[in-house]
Design a protein around this motif. Structure first.
Motif, mmCIF file in Angstrom:
data_model
loop_
_atom_site.group_PDB
_atom_site.id
_atom_site.type_symbol
_atom_site.label_atom_id
_atom_site.label_comp_id
_atom_site.label_asym_id
_atom_site.label_seq_id
_atom_site.Cartn_x
_atom_site.Cartn_y
_atom_site.Cartn_z
ATOM 1 N N ASP A 24 -13.394 10.258 4.405
ATOM 2 C CA ASP A 24 -12.147 10.342 5.162
ATOM 3 C C ASP A 24 -11.426 8.997 5.192
ATOM 4 N N LEU A 25 -12.171 7.926 5.410
ATOM 5 C CA LEU A 25 -11.582 6.589 5.440
ATOM 6 C C LEU A 25 -10.938 6.234 4.104
ATOM 7 N N LEU A 26 -11.639 6.525 3.005
ATOM 8 C CA LEU A 26 -11.081 6.217 1.686
ATOM 9 C C LEU A 26 -9.902 7.113 1.336
ATOM 10 N N HIS A 27 -9.848 8.288 1.929
ATOM 11 C CA HIS A 27 -8.682 9.144 1.734
ATOM 12 C C HIS A 27 -7.455 8.510 2.395
ATOM 13 N N ARG A 28 -7.658 7.993 3.601
ATOM 14 C CA ARG A 28 -6.558 7.373 4.348
ATOM 15 C C ARG A 28 -6.234 5.964 3.859
ATOM 16 N N ASN A 29 -7.259 5.230 3.372
ATOM 17 C CA ASN A 29 -7.086 3.832 2.940
ATOM 18 C C ASN A 29 -7.835 3.600 1.634
ATOM 19 N N VAL A 34 -16.781 -2.775 0.417
ATOM 20 C CA VAL A 34 -17.897 -2.352 1.257
ATOM 21 C C VAL A 34 -17.785 -3.005 2.633
ATOM 22 N N ASP A 35 -17.426 -4.271 2.658
ATOM 23 C CA ASP A 35 -17.290 -4.986 3.929
ATOM 24 C C ASP A 35 -16.219 -4.350 4.810
ATOM 25 N N GLU A 36 -15.085 -4.006 4.222
ATOM 26 C CA GLU A 36 -14.015 -3.369 4.986
ATOM 27 C C GLU A 36 -14.441 -1.991 5.500
ATOM 28 N N ILE A 37 -15.175 -1.256 4.680
ATOM 29 C CA ILE A 37 -15.655 0.064 5.083
ATOM 30 C C ILE A 37 -16.678 -0.069 6.207
ATOM 31 N N SER A 38 -17.624 -0.992 6.056
ATOM 32 C CA SER A 38 -18.656 -1.147 7.086
ATOM 33 C C SER A 38 -18.055 -1.579 8.414
ATOM 34 N N THR A 39 -17.029 -2.401 8.386
ATOM 35 C CA THR A 39 -16.350 -2.809 9.616
ATOM 36 C C THR A 39 -15.643 -1.616 10.247
ATOM 37 N N ALA A 40 -14.985 -0.824 9.444
ATOM 38 C CA ALA A 40 -14.217 0.312 9.956
ATOM 39 C C ALA A 40 -15.105 1.390 10.578
ATOM 40 N N LYS A 73 -12.569 3.925 -4.168
ATOM 41 C CA LYS A 73 -11.609 4.981 -3.860
ATOM 42 C C LYS A 73 -12.210 6.323 -4.241
ATOM 43 N N LEU A 74 -11.592 7.382 -3.725
ATOM 44 C CA LEU A 74 -12.073 8.729 -4.009
ATOM 45 C C LEU A 74 -11.768 9.125 -5.445
ATOM 46 N N THR A 75 -12.656 9.898 -6.021
ATOM 47 C CA THR A 75 -12.390 10.522 -7.312
ATOM 48 C C THR A 75 -11.677 11.848 -7.045
ATOM 49 N N GLY A 76 -11.286 12.510 -8.085
ATOM 50 C CA GLY A 76 -10.693 13.836 -7.928
ATOM 51 C C GLY A 76 -11.656 14.792 -7.244
ATOM 52 N N ARG A 77 -12.927 14.718 -7.628
ATOM 53 C CA ARG A 77 -13.944 15.563 -6.994
ATOM 54 C C ARG A 77 -14.064 15.220 -5.512
ATOM 55 N N GLY A 78 -14.028 13.939 -5.181
ATOM 56 C CA GLY A 78 -14.103 13.515 -3.784
ATOM 57 C C GLY A 78 -12.948 14.065 -2.965
ATOM 58 N N GLN A 79 -11.757 14.043 -3.536
ATOM 59 C CA GLN A 79 -10.584 14.585 -2.844
ATOM 60 C C GLN A 79 -10.721 16.092 -2.647
#
Length: 89
Positions: A24-29, A34-40, A73-79
Motif C-alpha cells: 500500500d505504501l509503495l502504491h501511494r509513494n 528500505v530506510d524510508e519504508i521502515s520509518t513509514a 516500487k510495485l510491479t504490474g503483478r503487485g498493483q
C-alpha cells in the motif's frame, strides 16, 4: 497457466500484514528506499528488508539502483494483487 508452486510463492509474499502495508505504501509513494519504508511503517531496517525481499521473490516489488540508494516500487503483478485485495475489503 501459472503453476501452483508459483501461486504459492505469490500467496506467501502477501501473507503478512507488514508486507501488505508495504504494498500500500509503495502504491501511494513509489520509489522508496528500505530506510524510508521502515520509518513509514515503524519497523526496524532488517525486518523491513526481509519483507521487501519476500515481496521481490513473489514478483510484487522491484528495485532500482540510484547511486548509493536502492529504490523500490510495485510491479504490474503487485498493483494487480493490491487491487484484488481492495476488492476483498
Amino acid at each position: 497457466m501459472m503453476s501452483w508452486r508459483k501461486m504459492e510463492t505469490i500467496t506467501k509474499g502477501i501473507a503478512s500484514h507488514r508486507r501488505l502495508e508495504i504494498l500500500d505504501l509503495l502504491h501511494r509513494n513509489p520509489e522508496l528506499s528500505v530506510d524510508e519504508i521502515s520509518t513509514a511503517i515503524k519497523t526496524n531496517f532488517n525486518n523491513t528488508s526481509g519483507h521487501i525481499n519476500r515481496l521481490m521473490i513473489a514478483g510484487l516489488v522491484m528495485k532500482r539502483h540510484e547511486g548509493n540508494f536502492v529504490r523500490h516500487k510495485l510491479t504490474g503483478r503487485g498493483q494487480t494483487i493490491l487491487k484484488f485485495l481492495r476488492i476483498l475489503e
